[in-house]
Design a protein around this motif. Structure first.
Motif, mmCIF file in Angstrom:
data_model
loop_
_atom_site.group_PDB
_atom_site.id
_atom_site.type_symbol
_atom_site.label_atom_id
_atom_site.label_comp_id
_atom_site.label_asym_id
_atom_site.label_seq_id
_atom_site.Cartn_x
_atom_site.Cartn_y
_atom_site.Cartn_z
ATOM 1 N N ASN A 177 0.797 -1.219 0.000
ATOM 2 C CA ASN A 177 0.000 0.000 0.000
ATOM 3 C C ASN A 177 0.833 1.275 0.000
ATOM 4 O O ASN A 177 0.323 2.366 0.230
ATOM 5 C CB ASN A 177 -0.987 -0.009 1.173
ATOM 6 N N VAL A 178 2.131 1.117 -0.218
ATOM 7 C CA VAL A 178 2.967 2.295 -0.462
ATOM 8 C C VAL A 178 3.113 2.419 -1.972
ATOM 9 O O VAL A 178 3.666 1.529 -2.626
ATOM 10 C CB VAL A 178 4.356 2.145 0.194
ATOM 11 N N ILE A 179 2.579 3.498 -2.544
ATOM 12 C CA ILE A 179 2.637 3.662 -4.004
ATOM 13 C C ILE A 179 3.299 4.992 -4.356
ATOM 14 O O ILE A 179 3.463 5.857 -3.499
ATOM 15 C CB ILE A 179 1.226 3.594 -4.648
ATOM 16 N N THR A 180 3.672 5.130 -5.625
ATOM 17 C CA THR A 180 4.268 6.405 -6.053
ATOM 18 C C THR A 180 3.178 7.304 -6.628
ATOM 19 O O THR A 180 2.084 6.842 -6.958
ATOM 20 C CB THR A 180 5.318 6.202 -7.152
ATOM 21 N N SER A 181 3.511 8.574 -6.791
ATOM 22 C CA SER A 181 2.516 9.517 -7.317
ATOM 23 C C SER A 181 2.143 9.182 -8.762
ATOM 24 O O SER A 181 1.033 9.428 -9.192
ATOM 25 C CB SER A 181 3.033 10.952 -7.214
ATOM 26 N N LEU A 182 3.079 8.570 -9.495
ATOM 27 C CA LEU A 182 2.740 8.213 -10.877
ATOM 28 C C LEU A 182 1.758 7.029 -10.864
ATOM 29 O O LEU A 182 0.797 6.990 -11.639
ATOM 30 C CB LEU A 182 4.009 7.862 -11.660
ATOM 31 N N GLU A 183 1.985 6.069 -9.965
ATOM 32 C CA GLU A 183 1.034 4.956 -9.824
ATOM 33 C C GLU A 183 -0.336 5.494 -9.414
ATOM 34 O O GLU A 183 -1.374 5.035 -9.892
ATOM 35 C CB GLU A 183 1.547 3.931 -8.794
ATOM 36 N N PHE A 184 -0.318 6.494 -8.540
ATOM 37 C CA PHE A 184 -1.571 7.113 -8.106
ATOM 38 C C PHE A 184 -2.323 7.690 -9.310
ATOM 39 O O PHE A 184 -3.545 7.526 -9.426
ATOM 40 C CB PHE A 184 -1.283 8.226 -7.089
ATOM 41 N N GLU A 185 -1.587 8.355 -10.205
ATOM 42 C CA GLU A 185 -2.233 8.942 -11.385
ATOM 43 C C GLU A 185 -2.966 7.872 -12.184
ATOM 44 O O GLU A 185 -4.058 8.093 -12.690
ATOM 45 C CB GLU A 185 -1.201 9.640 -12.287
ATOM 46 N N ARG A 186 -2.366 6.696 -12.309
ATOM 47 C CA ARG A 186 -3.019 5.624 -13.061
ATOM 48 C C ARG A 186 -4.225 5.088 -12.300
ATOM 49 O O ARG A 186 -5.235 4.713 -12.886
ATOM 50 C CB ARG A 186 -2.034 4.484 -13.372
ATOM 51 N N LEU A 187 -4.111 5.039 -10.954
ATOM 52 C CA LEU A 187 -5.203 4.496 -10.136
ATOM 53 C C LEU A 187 -6.433 5.388 -10.179
ATOM 54 O O LEU A 187 -7.561 4.907 -10.182
ATOM 55 C CB LEU A 187 -4.751 4.369 -8.676
ATOM 56 N N ILE A 188 -6.209 6.689 -10.186
ATOM 57 C CA ILE A 188 -7.353 7.604 -10.065
ATOM 58 C C ILE A 188 -7.876 7.998 -11.451
ATOM 59 O O ILE A 188 -8.846 8.723 -11.582
ATOM 60 C CB ILE A 188 -6.946 8.853 -9.243
ATOM 61 N N ASN A 189 -7.216 7.441 -12.485
ATOM 62 C CA ASN A 189 -7.568 7.808 -13.856
ATOM 63 C C ASN A 189 -8.709 6.933 -14.361
ATOM 64 O O ASN A 189 -8.637 5.705 -14.299
ATOM 65 C CB ASN A 189 -6.326 7.597 -14.730
ATOM 66 N N ALA A 190 -9.751 7.571 -14.884
ATOM 67 C CA ALA A 190 -10.912 6.822 -15.366
ATOM 68 C C ALA A 190 -10.500 5.822 -16.438
ATOM 69 O O ALA A 190 -11.116 4.768 -16.590
ATOM 70 C CB ALA A 190 -11.952 7.778 -15.917
ATOM 71 N N GLY A 191 -9.438 6.122 -17.170
ATOM 72 C CA GLY A 191 -8.969 5.188 -18.194
ATOM 73 C C GLY A 191 -7.956 4.195 -17.654
ATOM 74 O O GLY A 191 -7.366 3.437 -18.417
ATOM 75 N N GLY A 192 -7.731 4.207 -16.355
ATOM 76 C CA GLY A 192 -6.698 3.360 -15.770
ATOM 77 C C GLY A 192 -7.217 1.985 -15.382
ATOM 78 O O GLY A 192 -8.362 1.636 -15.681
ATOM 79 N N PRO A 193 -6.398 1.207 -14.694
ATOM 80 C CA PRO A 193 -6.721 -0.192 -14.405
ATOM 81 C C PRO A 193 -7.963 -0.388 -13.518
ATOM 82 O O PRO A 193 -8.563 -1.453 -13.553
ATOM 83 C CB PRO A 193 -5.474 -0.710 -13.706
ATOM 84 N N THR A 194 -8.331 0.630 -12.733
ATOM 85 C CA THR A 194 -9.480 0.437 -11.853
ATOM 86 C C THR A 194 -10.658 1.294 -12.304
ATOM 87 O O THR A 194 -11.636 1.443 -11.568
ATOM 88 C CB THR A 194 -9.123 0.843 -10.412
ATOM 89 N N GLY A 195 -10.547 1.866 -13.484
ATOM 90 C CA GLY A 195 -11.615 2.728 -13.972
ATOM 91 C C GLY A 195 -11.790 3.970 -13.108
ATOM 92 O O GLY A 195 -12.868 4.553 -13.036
ATOM 93 N N GLY A 196 -10.719 4.343 -12.435
ATOM 94 C CA GLY A 196 -10.769 5.575 -11.661
ATOM 95 C C GLY A 196 -11.130 5.366 -10.202
ATOM 96 O O GLY A 196 -11.288 6.332 -9.457
ATOM 97 N N ASN A 197 -11.272 4.110 -9.774
ATOM 98 C CA ASN A 197 -11.544 3.851 -8.362
ATOM 99 C C ASN A 197 -10.255 3.803 -7.587
ATOM 100 O O ASN A 197 -9.386 2.967 -7.851
ATOM 101 C CB ASN A 197 -12.237 2.504 -8.199
ATOM 102 N N LEU A 198 -10.123 4.698 -6.615
ATOM 103 C CA LEU A 198 -8.917 4.678 -5.803
ATOM 104 C C LEU A 198 -9.018 3.504 -4.840
ATOM 105 O O LEU A 198 -9.905 3.470 -3.974
ATOM 106 C CB LEU A 198 -8.811 5.993 -5.020
ATOM 107 N N ILE A 199 -8.156 2.500 -5.000
ATOM 108 C CA ILE A 199 -8.192 1.357 -4.084
ATOM 109 C C ILE A 199 -6.796 1.067 -3.585
ATOM 110 O O ILE A 199 -5.808 1.462 -4.214
ATOM 111 C CB ILE A 199 -8.742 0.090 -4.790
#
Ligand SMILES: Cc1cc2nc3c(=O)[nH]c(=O)nc-3n(C[C@H](O)[C@H](O)[C@H](O)COP(=O)(O)OP(=O)(O)OC[C@H]3O[C@@H](n4cnc5c(N)ncnc54)[C@H](O)[C@@H]3O)c2cc1C
Ligand code: SF4
Ligand code: SF4
Ligand code: SF4
Ligand code: SF4
Lengths: 110, 829
Positions: B372-394
Motif C-alpha cells: 500500500n505504499v505507491i508512487t505519485s505516478l502509480e496514483f495517477e493511473r489508479l485515479i484515472n478513469a482510463g486506468g486499471p481500476t476505472g478511476g476507483n482509488l483502491i
C-alpha cells in the motif's frame, strides 16, 4: 522499470497451460523441438530411448503454453501438446517479464 | 576547388589591405556597472592598454555593449582608421556577436575583433583581490592585443538551410513543437521511442492548477499530429546517428516494426487469444497487457502493435498465429522488418522528457515491501478513469477504498541521498491529488507530510488555499520510517513535526510517495549523439540560462520540456513553442553563415603523409594519392583544429586560431613574472564555459591563471605547451570536454594522447610532470574548474627557480621546428 506488484487484474487473466506428451521411443533425436520451442521449455534427456537417441524432456520449472509448434515440426510424430489447465497471472510471469526486458530474452533473438 | 581558390584570393586582398598601415588597435575596457569596476581598476587597465604596441587608443566605459558604447567603437573605427578592435568585458560567449556586428557595420571584418574576458574570468572570481585582479586584467588585455595584432580578416561561407525539422520525443513538448513548425509550413519528422506519442501527460489524470482532464486536452493534439500533412510520425523509433552541422544535419533513424499494418481498425479482436501476458508499462504495471496490444485507448498512431520481445514468434519462426486468425482485416504481418531511415533536416528540437525517481533505495519507506505504499505516478493511473481500476482509488493489498491517506513530499528530491534539486511539480501535484480524493471520497482523511510547500506559479497558491479550506492536513516533517501492520496492511508513519518539535505517529491505509523528476535513464545516448552538454544533475544545458533558454550551444539544435529540467505542462509547452519559433527563424532565413574557423592546408608544404586525415573526426581531409597533397573539404570541416598538431611540416593553418596567434598570447603573458603564472588552455564548449560558470557562480580561485581559448582541446599543440615552459611559465593546464562528450565527436582523445606523450617527455628530461595538468571540465563544472586552478596554484608554490630554469633550457626555442620560430612568428604583420 522493474515491476514488483501483481497487476490489479492478475486474477482475471486466463493463461493456457499446455500439457506435453512425448512418445520417447519414436524420437530420432533431430532436436528440432528443443531448438524451435518458442518458450525454450525442452531439453535433451540424459537417457537413451530404445533407438539409442536422447529424446526431449520438459525442463524443470518451465511451462508449455500449447502453441503446438513441436507437434507440427516433429518429423517422427513423437511429441504433441493439449491444453490441460488454465491459470491466473502470477509472480512467475513478472519474473519472466523481467528476464525478457533485461535482455535475456532478447539475446536469443539475435 | 575553384571556389576555394577564389576565397584564398579574397583573403590575400584583405590581408594586404590591413597590412599596409600596420595594426591600429582600439581597446575598450568595460566597467559593466560595478560588475567589473567593482573589483578591479578599469581606468588603470585602459591606461595600461594605451601603452601597448599597436594600440592607437584605449578607453574605458560604463557599458560597452550599450548602444552608446557600440556607437563609440564604430565612430572610432572610422575616425581613427582602426583596423583591430579589442573589447575587455564579459565572456565572448555572450557578446562577441554583438561587437562583431558593430565592427562589421563600421566596415571592419568581424575576424579583426578580439575579446578579453575580464568579468567571468577575472572580476567575478577575484572579488577580494583588487590588486591581483587588476594585474590579471592587464595581462588578459595584453594577450588579446598581442593576438589582435596578428588577426586576419576572414571570409565566411554561406550555407543553405534545409527547411525541414526533426523533433526527438513525442511528449507534450515534442507534440507542441512539431505542430507549431508544421503549421508554419515546414516538414517535420517526429521521432518517438515508444509505441504512442503523449509522454507523461498521457499518463496523468487531471492537471494542476486548473484541474483539467489531462488526456482530454492532450488527445486532440495527439490526433492532430497523426493527421497533419506536414508531420511524419515515427514511433518505436530512435535516432541512431547525427552528422552535419547547423542547417544541414543528416540523421539516421532506426524504426522498429509494429507487425500490424495501418489498416488496423483498432477493434481489439486480436488480443483476446494472445497467450502472452505481461505487466502494462503504461499503467506502471498495475494492469496486464498481451504481446499484441495498444498502450492506452487514445494512443496515436491508433493501431495495435506486437511487442516482439514477448511474442511467441520472437525467434523468427511462426509458432503462434492466434492474433492473425482473430484479425478480420488481416492486418497482422509477421514479416515486417526493422527500417533504417535517412533524413536531411535543418534544425533539431530535443524533447526527450524525464523519468520519475524510483524510491526503492529509501528502504525506510517500504516501497516494494509494503503493497500500500505507491508512487505519485502509480496514483495517477489508479485515479484515472482510463486506468486499471476505472478511476476507483483502491489499496493494492485488498482493493478496498482507503479511509485515510498520507502523501510524502520531496521523495527523491532536495536530499543528498537522492537528487539535490527541487523537482518543481510534486508539491502542486499532491495538492491536486488531495483535492481529487476530496472530490470523489469526501470522508477520506488526507495528510500531507512536507518540508516546504512550493506554490509559486500562477493559480498555485489559490489551489493550496482551497486544499487547506477543504480540510487537507499539512504536517511539516517527512516521516523517518513507515511500518506495516501485517494483518490489516495499514501503515504507521513515524516522524518529527519540525514546527512543533514533537514526534508524531499517524496511521493511514495508504501512502503516496511524491516522487521527483529525473533525467531519462538513457539520456546519455541522446547527449552523445547530439554532443549536448548537461548539468551536474544530468538535465541538458541551455546555451545561456537567461537569454538563450531553449538553444543548445550547437547551432540549429534546440531544447524543450522536461529534458532541460523539471517543469510543468505549461512551461513545457511554452518552451516548445519558443524552440519551434527559434528553429523557424533559422529556417525562414533559408541560409546561415558558418564561422570561417576551418583548417587550410598549404599544398607547398604538405607531403601527403595523411597523418592529419587520420585524426580528423569528420573525415574532412582527403589525401590525393597521385599529387601527394591533402586538402580540407571546407563544408565538412568543423574547425576543431585536431589536425594541426599532427602535421610535422607546419602545412596546416587553423584559421582564426593560428599557431603564431596563440604563441603571441603566450609571449604576452610570459613577459613578466612568468614563474608565478598558470597558463590554462580551455576549449570553447566545455572548459571555457565551465570557467565562465565559476564566474557566474562567483566561485573564487587564485588570480595567477590566464586562460587561452581554443575551439577544442584537440587544437592544443604540444609545442604550445613546450613553448610556455621555454618561456618560464610555471604550470600549464590543458582542459576540454569529458571524454565521450567532445563537441567534435572524439577530438579530445587526441588531446589525451598528446598530453601523455608530453608527460613522458617531461619525465625523460627530468622535469616535474605536475607542472602540466590535464582536466576534463564540463560547462556546468564551475567548481571543478576552480579546484583545478587551486590545485595548480599549490604546485606552483612549490616549484623552485631551478625547476623553471630547467624547463626553459629543456624546451629552448632552438628545438622548435623550422619556420615556427616564435620571434619570427610573433613579429607584427
Ligand atoms: C506524477 C506526475 C504528475 C504530474 N502532474 C502534472 C500536473 O498536474 N500538471 C502539470 O502541469 N504537470 C504535471 N506533471 C509534469 C508533466 O508531466 C511534464 O511537464 C510534461 O509531461 C513534460 O513533457 P515533455 O514532453 O517534456 O516530456 P515527457 O512527457 O516525458 O515526454 C517525452 C517523450 O519523449 C520520448 N523519448 C524519450 N527519450 C527518447 C529518445 N531517445 N528518442 C525518442 N523519443 C524519446 C518519451 O517516450 C516520451 O514520449 C506531472 C508529472 C508527473 C511525473
Ligand atoms: S522433433 Fe521429434 S524427433 Fe526431433 S527431437 Fe523432438 S521429439 Fe525427437
Ligand atoms: S503471434 Fe504473438 S502476438 Fe499474436 S497471439 Fe501469438 S503470441 Fe500473441
Ligand atoms: S516541488 Fe515540492 S515536493 Fe517536489 S521537490 Fe520541490 S519542494 Fe519537494
Ligand atoms: S581535424 Fe578538425 S580542423 Fe582539421 S580538418 Fe578535421 S574538422 Fe577541420
Amino acid at each position: 522499470m522493474k515491476f514488483w506488484r501483481l497487476p490489479l487484474d492478475a486474477e482475471e487473466q486466463i493463461i493456457p497451460v499446455g500439457r506435453l506428451f512425448i512418445i520417447a521411443d519414436r524420437c530420432k533425436g533431430c532436436n528440432f523441438c528443443i531448438e524451435f520451442c518458442p518458450n525454450k521449455v525442452l531439453e535433451a534427456s540424459p537417457d537413451f530411448n530404445r533407438k539409442g537417441y536422447h529424446p526431449p524432456v520438459m525442463k524443470p520449472n518451465h511451462e508449455c503454453n500449447n502453441c503446438g509448434l513441436c507437434e507440427v515440426i516433429c518429423p517422427e510424430f513423437a511429441i504433441y501438446s493439449t491444453v490441460e489447465e488454465k491459470r491466473r497471472f502470477t509472480e512467475v510471469d513478472l519474473v519472466r517479464y523481467e528476464e525478457m526486458s533485461s535482455g535475456e530474452g532478447k539475446g536469443e533473438q539475435e | 576547388m575553384a571556389k576555394k581558390g577564389k576565397a584564398d584570393r579574397q583573403d590575400k586582398v584583405a590581408r594586404r589591405a590591413t597590412a599596409e598601415n600596420g595594426p591600429r588597435i582600439g581597446v575598450y575596457v568595460c566597467h559593466c556597472g560595478l560588475n567589473i569596476d567593482g573589483s578591479l581598476d578599469c581606468e588603470e587597465v585602459a591606461k595600461y592598454a594605451s601603452s601597448l604596441e599597436g594600440v592607437v587608443l584605449a578607453k574605458d566605459s560604463m557599458y560597452t555593449c550599450s548602444d552608446a558604447g557600440q556607437e563609440q567603437i564604430k565612430s572610432d573605427i572610422r575616425e581613427h582608421n582602426l583596423n583591430r578592435v579589442v573589447v575587455a568585458s564579459c565572456t565572448p560567449r555572450l557578446h562577441e556577436p554583438t561587437f562583431r556586428a558593430a565592427c562589421v557595420e563600421a566596415g571592419l571584418n568581424a575576424y579583426l575583433f578580439e575579446m578579453a574576458n575580464i568579468r567571468e574570468h577575472c572580476s567575478w572570481v577575484h572579488l577580494h583581490d583588487r590588486q591581483g585582479a587588476t594585474e590579471k586584467a592587464k595581462d588578459l588585455v595584453k594577450m588579446s592585443v598581442a593576438r589582435a595584432r596578428l588577426l586576419q580578416p576572414q571570409v565566411e561561407t554561406e550555407v543553405p538551410i534545409t527547411p525541414r525539422a526533426l523533433v526527438v520525443g513525442g511528449g507534450v513538448a515534442g507534440i507542441q513543437a512539431a505542430l507549431d513548425l508544421a503549421d508554419a509550413g515546414y516538414k517535420v519528422y517526429l521521432v518517438e521511442k515508444e509505441a504512442s506519442i503523449g509522454g507523461r501527460m498521457a499518463q496523468i489524470d487531471k492537471t494542476f492548477p486548473t484541474m483539467d482532464c489531462s488526456i482530454c486536452i492532450l488527445a486532440p493534439k495527439m490526433s492532430e499530429v497523426g493527421r497533419h500533412p506536414n508531420i511524419e510520425l515515427m514511433t518505436l523509433s530512435e535516432v541512431e546517428s547525427v552528422d552535419g552541422y547547423i542547417g544541414n544535419f543528416h540523421v539516421r533513424v532506426k524504426k522498429k516494426p509494429r507487425y500490424v499494418t495501418d489498416d488496423c481498425t483498432y477493434c481489439g479482436d486480436c488480443i483476446k487469444d494472445c497467450p502472452q501476458h505481461m505487466p502494462n508499462e503504461f499503467d506502471c504495471g498495475l494492469s496486464t497487457r498481451r504481446a499484441i496490444y495498444s498502450p492506452f485507448a487514445q494512443a496515436v498512431p491508433a493501431t495495435y502493435l506486437i511487442d516482439m520481445d514477448s511474442c511467441m514468434n520472437k525467434h523468427g519462426i511462426v509458432a503462434c498465429d492466434r492474433c492473425y486468425q482473430a484479425c478480420q482485416h488481416k492486418c497482422i504481418d509477421f514479416s515486417q522488418q526493422e527500417e533504417i531511415l535517412d533524413l536531411d533536416v535543418g534544425t533539431i528540437i530535443v524533447c526527450t522528457g524525464s523519468d520519475v525517481y524510483d524510491p526503492t533505495p529509501l528502504t525506510e519507506l517500504g516501497y516494494r515491501r509494503f503493497p500500500n505504499v505507491i508512487t505519485s505516478l502509480e496514483f495517477e493511473r489508479l485515479i484515472n478513469a482510463g486506468g486499471p481500476t476505472g478511476g476507483n482509488l483502491i489499496r493494492p493489498s485488498d482493493k478496498t477504498v482507503p479511509k485515510s491517506v498520507g502523501f510524502l513530499q520531496c521523495i527523491g528530491s532536495r536530499s543528498k541521498r537522492s537528487n539535490p534539486y527541487c523537482s518543481n511539480i510534486c508539491c502542486m501535484n499532491t495538492i491536486k491529488d488531495a483535492l481529487l480524493i476530496r472530490e470523489h471520497w469526501p470522508d477520506t482523511k488526507i495528510y500531507v507530510f512536507y518540508m516546504d510547500i512550493r506554490a509559486f506559479g500562477k493559480g498555485f497558491e489559490d489551489l493550496l488555499m482551497r486544499a487547506r479550506r477543504e480540510g487537507v492536513v499539512f504536517i511539516r516533517g517527512i516521516p523517518g520510517e513507515i511500518l506495516q501492520d501485517d494483518n490489516s496492511y495499514s501503515l504507521k508513519l513515524i516522524g518529527e513535526n519540525t514546527l512543533l518539535s514533537k514526534l508524531y505517529e499517524y496511521e493511514v491505509d495508504m501512502v503516496i510517495l511524491s516522487v521527483g523528476i529525473e533525467p531519462r535513464k538513457d539520456s546519455a545516448v541522446v547527449k552523445r549523439l547530439l554532443s549536448l552538454p548537461s548539468m551536474a544533475d544530468g538535465f541538458f544545458m541551455e546555451a545561456h540560462p537567461k537569454l538563450r533558454p531553449v538553444d543548445t550551444p550547437t547551432g540549429g539544435i534546440f531544447l524543450a520540456g522536461c529534458a532541460e529540467g523539471p517543469k510543468d505542462i505549461k512551461d513545457s509547452v511554452t518552451q516548445a513553442s519558443a524552440a519551434a519559433s527559434r528553429a523557424n527563424i533559422l529556417m525562414a532565413k533559408g541560409k546561415v553563415t558558418v564561422e570561417a574557423i576551418t583548417a587550410r592546408i598549404d599544398p607547398e608544404r604538405c607531403t601527403g603523409c595523411g597523418l592529419c586525415a587520420r585524426v580528423c573526426p569528420y573525415g574532412a581531409i582527403l589525401v590525393d594519392e597521385e599529387t601527394k597533397v591533402a586538402t580540407v573539404v571546407e563544408a565538412a570541416c568543423t574547425g576543431c583544429g585536431a589536425c594541426c598538431p599532427e602535421c610535422n611540416f607546419g602545412a596546416i593553418t587553423m584559421r582564426h586560431f593560428e599557431d603564431h596567434q596563440i604563441l603571441a598570447q603566450i609571449d604576452a603573458l610570459a613577459e613578466s613574472d612568468a614563474g608565478g603564472k598558470i597558463l590554462a588552455f580551455c576549449c570553447n564548449w566545455c572548459s571555457y564555459a565551465g570557467a565562465d560558470f565559476s564566474g557566474v557562480s562567483r566561485i573564487q580561485y587564485p588570480a595567477e591563471v590566464r586562460i587561452v581559448r581554443t575551439m577544442c582541446s584537440g587544437r592544443v599543440d604540444p609545442k604550445f605547451v613546450e613553448y610556455a615552459f621555454a618561456k618560464g611559465i610555471a604550470a600549464v593546464l590543458v582542459s576540454g570536454c569529458h571524454i565521450g562528450d567532445c563537441h567534435y565527436i572524439n577530438a579530445n582523445s587526441q588531446t589525451e594522447k598528446r598530453v601523455q606523450r608530453l608527460w613522458r617527455k617531461m619525465a625523460r628530461l627530468g622535469l616535474n610532470k605536475e607542472r602540466l595538468r590535464l582536466a576534463w571540465i564540463s560547462a556546468a563544472e564551475g567548481m571543478r574548474f576552480s579546484q583545478e586552478i587551486s590545485a595548480l596554484k599549490e604546485i606552483v608554490e612549490k616549484i623552485t627557480p631551478e625547476e623553471i630554469e630547467k624547463g626553459i633550457e629543456a624546451f629552448a626555442p632552438k628545438r622548435l621546428p623550422k619556420g615556427e620560430h616564435p620571434d619570427e612568428a610573433t613579429r607584427p604583420v
